[in-house]
Design an enzyme around this catalytic site. Structure first.
Site, PDB file in Angstrom:
ATOM      1  N   CYS A  97       0.836  -1.210   0.000  1.00  0.00           N
ATOM      2  CA  CYS A  97       0.000   0.000   0.000  1.00  0.00           C
ATOM      3  C   CYS A  97       0.865   1.253   0.000  1.00  0.00           C
ATOM      4  O   CYS A  97       0.575   2.224  -0.705  1.00  0.00           O
ATOM      5  CB  CYS A  97      -0.914   0.008   1.218  1.00  0.00           C
ATOM      6  N   ASP A  98       1.938   1.223   0.780  1.00  0.00           N
ATOM      7  CA  ASP A  98       2.896   2.320   0.838  1.00  0.00           C
ATOM      8  C   ASP A  98       3.498   2.540  -0.558  1.00  0.00           C
ATOM      9  O   ASP A  98       3.496   3.661  -1.069  1.00  0.00           O
ATOM     10  CB  ASP A  98       3.978   1.967   1.866  1.00  0.00           C
TER      11      ASP A  98
END
Length: 170
Positions: free
Chosen positions: A63-64
């Site tokens: 997600c980062d």
């Protein structure tokens, strides 16, 4: 009656709730939190091409990376494009993450309150109360032109295809 489909998290089954959206359909409206008191809806981005990047939680590696990647792409796409990242993280966590990551070109919106976005876009994970990793490209008339809902939560989306779908609209 809610629609359900299967996906996986590290090979373990999870259930996605909501419609299976497809290109050509109107994008469902949404109301998401910018912070605890302010909200934002699809109408706030009227007339713009929208790349909606959905992530389960900014505090995970994929997600980062996904959010950082689209933050980089945002500067190349011009003022008629907005990149929105949706997660079920609290707005406080989103703001903290953005500051730490130096992400400043992506609009972060939170689906934490009632998961309405996840349920209307078909990415709500029943077992986890998070939203499944997905990409939606929506044209300036709020029609969906590109959809990628990942079958396995830990995989990366097809960044190139999503960016190409946006570029085809500008």
């Amino acid at each position: 009656m809610s629609q359900e489909r299967s996906a996986t998290l590290k090979g373990n089954p999870i259930t996605l709730v909501g419609p299976s959206l497809a290109p050509g359909q109107p994008a469902p409206d949404f109301t998401l939190n910018k912070n605890l008191l302010e909200t934002s809806s699809l109408k706030d981005f009227a007339g713009k091409v929208k790349l909606i990047s959905v992530v389960p939680s900014l505090d995970t590696g994929v997600c980062d990376a996904q959010t950082r990647r689209f933050n980089e792409e945002a500067s190349k796409l011009g003022d008629n494009v907005v990149i929105i990242t949706v997660s079920a993280d609290l707005p406080f966590a989103q703001a903290r993450w953005c500051g730490a990551a130096g992400v400043d070109r992506v609009v972060l919106l939170s689906d934490y309150k009632d998961n309405v976005f996840g349920k209307s876009y078909g990415v709500f994970i029943k077992e986890l109360h998070l939203d499944m990793r997905a990409i939606f490209v929506v044209d300036s008339n709020d029609q969906i032109t590109y959809v990628e809902v990942l079958g396995e939560m830990t995989e990366h989306p097809n960044y190139e295809a999503a960016v190409a779908a946006v570029k085809a609209l500008i």
